[in-house]
Design a protein around this motif. Structure first.
Motif, PDB file in Angstrom:
ATOM      1  N   GLN A 259      -9.811  -6.249  -8.576  1.00 49.03           N
ATOM      2  CA  GLN A 259      -8.510  -5.738  -9.109  1.00 49.03           C
ATOM      3  C   GLN A 259      -7.769  -4.846  -8.111  1.00 49.03           C
ATOM      4  OE1 GLN A 259      -7.334  -3.224 -13.187  1.00 49.03           O
ATOM      5  NE2 GLN A 259      -9.319  -4.535 -13.159  1.00 49.03           N
ATOM      6  N   THR A 260      -8.616  -4.280  -7.066  1.00 52.60           N
ATOM      7  CA  THR A 260      -8.107  -3.578  -5.935  1.00 52.60           C
ATOM      8  C   THR A 260      -7.590  -4.309  -4.562  1.00 52.60           C
ATOM      9  OG1 THR A 260     -10.139  -2.888  -5.338  1.00 52.60           O
ATOM     10  CG2 THR A 260      -9.301  -1.322  -6.536  1.00 52.60           C
ATOM     11  N   GLY A 261      -7.840  -5.529  -4.791  1.00 52.09           N
ATOM     12  CA  GLY A 261      -7.547  -6.206  -3.450  1.00 52.09           C
ATOM     13  C   GLY A 261      -6.054  -6.833  -3.094  1.00 52.09           C
ATOM     14  N   ALA A 262      -5.587  -7.644  -2.317  1.00 45.67           N
ATOM     15  CA  ALA A 262      -4.347  -8.408  -2.015  1.00 45.67           C
ATOM     16  C   ALA A 262      -3.242  -7.159  -2.317  1.00 45.67           C
ATOM     17  CB  ALA A 262      -4.395  -9.178  -3.162  1.00 45.67           C
ATOM     18  N   GLY A 263      -3.436  -5.832  -1.608  1.00 46.24           N
ATOM     19  CA  GLY A 263      -2.674  -5.043  -1.216  1.00 46.24           C
ATOM     20  C   GLY A 263      -2.243  -4.202  -2.593  1.00 46.24           C
ATOM     21  N   ARG A 264      -3.062  -4.209  -3.684  1.00 42.59           N
ATOM     22  CA  ARG A 264      -2.942  -3.466  -4.717  1.00 42.59           C
ATOM     23  C   ARG A 264      -2.633  -1.904  -4.902  1.00 42.59           C
ATOM     24  NH1 ARG A 264      -0.203  -4.066  -9.299  1.00 42.59           N
ATOM     25  NH2 ARG A 264      -0.743  -6.260  -8.915  1.00 42.59           N
TER      26      ARG A 264
ATOM     27  N   VAL B 204      -6.010   6.617 -21.855  1.00 49.30           N
ATOM     28  CA  VAL B 204      -5.515   6.035 -20.587  1.00 49.30           C
ATOM     29  C   VAL B 204      -4.433   5.012 -20.913  1.00 49.30           C
ATOM     30  CG1 VAL B 204      -6.112   5.240 -18.150  1.00 49.30           C
ATOM     31  CG2 VAL B 204      -7.381   6.977 -19.312  1.00 49.30           C
ATOM     32  N   ILE B 205      -3.161   4.893 -20.200  1.00 52.19           N
ATOM     33  CA  ILE B 205      -2.423   3.515 -19.989  1.00 52.19           C
ATOM     34  C   ILE B 205      -2.643   3.335 -18.429  1.00 52.19           C
ATOM     35  CG2 ILE B 205      -0.013   2.921 -19.934  1.00 52.19           C
ATOM     36  CD1 ILE B 205      -1.231   3.090 -22.776  1.00 52.19           C
ATOM     37  N   ARG B 206      -2.859   1.873 -18.556  1.00 49.46           N
ATOM     38  CA  ARG B 206      -3.015   1.221 -17.227  1.00 49.46           C
ATOM     39  C   ARG B 206      -1.563   0.612 -16.723  1.00 49.46           C
ATOM     40  NH1 ARG B 206      -7.514  -2.798 -15.910  1.00 49.46           N
ATOM     41  NH2 ARG B 206      -7.126  -3.627 -17.963  1.00 49.46           N
ATOM     42  N   LEU B 207      -1.037   0.759 -15.331  1.00 50.65           N
ATOM     43  CA  LEU B 207       0.009   0.115 -14.714  1.00 50.65           C
ATOM     44  C   LEU B 207      -0.636  -0.946 -13.647  1.00 50.65           C
ATOM     45  CD1 LEU B 207       2.735   2.805 -14.591  1.00 50.65           C
ATOM     46  CD2 LEU B 207       2.199   1.417 -16.695  1.00 50.65           C
ATOM     47  N   ALA B 208      -0.155  -2.166 -13.555  1.00 51.49           N
ATOM     48  CA  ALA B 208      -0.606  -2.971 -12.759  1.00 51.49           C
ATOM     49  C   ALA B 208       0.456  -3.742 -12.398  1.00 51.49           C
ATOM     50  CB  ALA B 208      -1.852  -3.663 -12.575  1.00 51.49           C
ATOM     51  N   PRO B 209       1.727  -3.472 -12.106  1.00 48.66           N
ATOM     52  CA  PRO B 209       2.946  -4.112 -11.963  1.00 48.66           C
ATOM     53  C   PRO B 209       2.883  -5.106 -10.702  1.00 48.66           C
ATOM     54  CG  PRO B 209       3.810  -2.165 -11.368  1.00 48.66           C
ATOM     55  CD  PRO B 209       2.014  -2.031 -11.747  1.00 48.66           C
ATOM     56  N   ALA B 210       3.813  -5.817 -10.443  1.00 50.02           N
ATOM     57  CA  ALA B 210       4.027  -6.606  -9.110  1.00 50.02           C
ATOM     58  C   ALA B 210       4.339  -5.926  -8.113  1.00 50.02           C
ATOM     59  CB  ALA B 210       5.246  -7.785  -9.466  1.00 50.02           C
ATOM     60  N   LEU B 211       3.683  -6.276  -7.096  1.00 49.74           N
ATOM     61  CA  LEU B 211       3.949  -5.522  -5.639  1.00 49.74           C
ATOM     62  C   LEU B 211       5.289  -5.271  -5.397  1.00 49.74           C
ATOM     63  CD1 LEU B 211       0.810  -6.339  -3.783  1.00 49.74           C
ATOM     64  CD2 LEU B 211       0.924  -4.724  -5.753  1.00 49.74           C
ATOM     65  N   ASN B 212       6.555  -6.011  -5.684  1.00 53.15           N
ATOM     66  CA  ASN B 212       7.556  -6.145  -5.202  1.00 53.15           C
ATOM     67  C   ASN B 212       8.585  -5.457  -6.045  1.00 53.15           C
ATOM     68  OD1 ASN B 212       7.582  -8.092  -7.323  1.00 53.15           O
ATOM     69  ND2 ASN B 212       8.155  -9.933  -5.943  1.00 53.15           N
ATOM     70  N   ILE B 213       8.106  -4.591  -6.898  1.00 49.99           N
ATOM     71  CA  ILE B 213       9.135  -3.883  -7.779  1.00 49.99           C
ATOM     72  C   ILE B 213      10.054  -2.968  -7.002  1.00 49.99           C
ATOM     73  CG2 ILE B 213       7.766  -3.986  -9.955  1.00 49.99           C
ATOM     74  CD1 ILE B 213       6.876  -1.244  -9.150  1.00 49.99           C
ATOM     75  N   GLY B 214      11.054  -2.808  -7.382  1.00 49.11           N
ATOM     76  CA  GLY B 214      12.019  -1.986  -6.656  1.00 49.11           C
ATOM     77  C   GLY B 214      12.781  -0.884  -7.663  1.00 49.11           C
ATOM     78  N   ASP B 215      13.918  -0.394  -7.243  1.00 51.48           N
ATOM     79  CA  ASP B 215      14.564   0.651  -8.160  1.00 51.48           C
ATOM     80  C   ASP B 215      14.926   0.233  -9.458  1.00 51.48           C
ATOM     81  OD1 ASP B 215      14.437   2.236  -5.596  1.00 51.48           O
ATOM     82  OD2 ASP B 215      16.442   1.798  -5.193  1.00 51.48           O
ATOM     83  N   ASP B 216      15.343  -0.974  -9.797  1.00 45.59           N
ATOM     84  CA  ASP B 216      15.664  -1.452 -10.845  1.00 45.59           C
ATOM     85  C   ASP B 216      14.712  -1.450 -12.002  1.00 45.59           C
ATOM     86  OD1 ASP B 216      18.450  -1.639 -10.047  1.00 45.59           O
ATOM     87  OD2 ASP B 216      18.451  -3.738  -9.888  1.00 45.59           O
ATOM     88  N   GLU B 217      13.478  -2.002 -11.461  1.00 44.89           N
ATOM     89  CA  GLU B 217      12.166  -2.035 -12.281  1.00 44.89           C
ATOM     90  C   GLU B 217      11.834  -0.641 -12.793  1.00 44.89           C
ATOM     91  OE1 GLU B 217      12.673  -6.174 -10.178  1.00 44.89           O
ATOM     92  OE2 GLU B 217      12.826  -3.810  -9.685  1.00 44.89           O
ATOM     93  N   ILE B 218      11.995   0.072 -11.770  1.00 45.35           N
ATOM     94  CA  ILE B 218      11.099   1.443 -12.120  1.00 45.35           C
ATOM     95  C   ILE B 218      12.186   1.968 -13.200  1.00 45.35           C
ATOM     96  CG2 ILE B 218      10.885   3.772 -11.046  1.00 45.35           C
ATOM     97  CD1 ILE B 218       9.669   2.131  -8.801  1.00 45.35           C
TER      98      ILE B 218
END
Length: 406
Positions: free
Chosen positions: A218-223, A359-373
């Motif tokens: 879960q923590t790999g690939a740049g997460r 607890v609420i978990r967030l694990a969005p795409a790594l390419n999120i930007g201003d609009d998604e946030i």
């Protein structure tokens, strides 16, 4: 075709191990998905930390299409260039020296368990509340008694410890084959290891000749804002297990070993018909190349801090803190209403999940930007307000929000 019809169809035909699904999705693009009724959702769970590029990313689509039209599968009697390209990238990014390719995180942990057994030592240490998979071997490593109980007896020799350095010091000895840990326990509620734990674990396992295996599924690939979670501690383990994000949505897993540890395996002692097939290899290599070339590891680090600060700034009486690292975040709640918040978010067009009652978990795409946030904050803030209004007496004494993750 409608959501309710599809959900009914699922319940009539699929085994009931998951219960009733929450929605029936038809397509996705970027960080958004649409159900079969055309309703839009912002996906901030990412297939549980899988979709590092979001949905239908051109790099993913092109890699699948190109390789499927060339060569998909030939078995492991043979080797293919995509397989070797992926292995070379994984070794370069991790610092390891050998790779075994599988199809999932559970399979990667099964391989790690067999690797530990090959040391000839009888004891394997794992942590309370850990999650390492649902096959019988991986389940033996999982520190959740309720998941293990229906299938016991499981493989012997596994002991579960409190996640403290003191507990590890008391348990480890010359008869320990391996310690397996997650840098952040995602399924326990996004719970990071205590500060200094990985460093101490590396010292103690080396002292006693045991393997240190880090579950990076879960923590790999740049997460977490580094390629792998162990890199934040500045240590080098003996093995890591990978899956989820390395394929960006295509099923693949891997065991990466260090310091010659992979040489414990001899021909015939482990294998996989589909593991390392050309299609999976090509897609995973393309996904990781995009993560690297687009600076998404750095984006995960920066956006994680930004998200944490802005979630706290919402000022909700339900939110008491944010923990985790990079884009694997756990929003701590003042009451056990995480499922209510998840459901309210769903109604607002936002996908998150509740790995623990508070607890609420967030694990969005790594390419999120201003609009998604911005959309996330609007929809999540509304969901929090919905639940706070419905449970005001419960949350009246909530503490002041504190802390953002490192």
């Amino acid at each position: 075709m409608s959501t309710e019809n599809d959900l009914d169809h699922y319940q009539q035909t699929m085994m009931p191990s998951w219960g009733r699904p929450l929605a029936a999705f038809e397509r996705g693009a970027g960080s958004y998905v649409w159900d079969v009724d055309g309703v839009e959702y912002l996906d901030f769970l990412g297939g549980i930390a899988v979709n590092v590029l979001g949905h239908a990313h051109p790099v993913f689509v092109e890699a699948v299409s190109r390789q499927a039209a060339t060569l998909a599968h030939i078995s492991n009697y043979f080797v293919t260039p995509p397989q070797l390209d992926l292995v070379d990238r994984l070794l370069r990014l991790s610092g390891g020296d050998r790779v075994f390719l599988a199809n999932s995180g559970t399979e990667a942990n099964e391989a790690a368990l067999k690797l530990a057994k090959l040391t000839g030592r009888p004891r394997i240490l794992a942590l309370d509340k850990a999650f390492h998979g649902r096959s019988t071997g991986a389940l033996a490593l999982t520190g959740k008694p309720a998941l293990r109980a229906p299938f016991e007896p499981l493989i012997g020799g596994v002991e579960h410890l409190a996640p403290t350095i003191q507990a590890l010091e008391a348990a480890i000895g010359p008869d320990v084959a391996a310690l397996i840990v997650e840098p952040i326990q995602g399924e326990a509620g996004v719970v990071p290891l205590p500060s200094g734990y990985l460093e101490a674990a590396r010292e103690l396992t080396r002292k006693h000749g045991a393997l240190l295996i880090v579950d990076e599924i879960q923590t790999g690939a740049g997460r977490t804002g580094a390629w792998f979670g162990f890199q934040h501690a500045g240590i080098e383990p003996d093995a890591i297990t990978l899956a989820k994000g390395i394929g960006g949505g295509f099923p693949i897993g891997a065991l990466v070993t260090f310091h010659g540890t992979g040489d414990l395996f001899k021909p015939g002692q482990h294998g996989s018909t589909f593991g390392g097939n050309a299609l999976a290899g090509a897609v995973a290599d393309a996904v990781l190349a995009e993560v690297e070339n687009a600076g998404l590891v750095e984006n995960a680090a920066a956006r994680g801090v930004e998200l944490s600060e802005k979630i706290l700034a919402l000022g909700s009486p339900l939110v008491t803190g944010v923990r985790g690292r990079g884009l694997l975040l756990g929003i701590e709640l003042a009451a056990p209403v995480a499922n209510d918040v998840r459901a309210a978010a769903h109604r607002r067009g936002l996908i998150v999940n509740a790995p623990a009652d508070d607890v609420i978990r967030l694990a969005p795409a790594l390419n999120i930007g201003d609009d998604e946030i911005a959309v996330f904050l609007e929809r999540f803030g509304a969901a929090l307000a919905d639940v706070a209004a419905a449970s005001a007496p419960t949350t009246a004494s909530a503490s002041t929000p504190t802390g953002a993750p490192a």
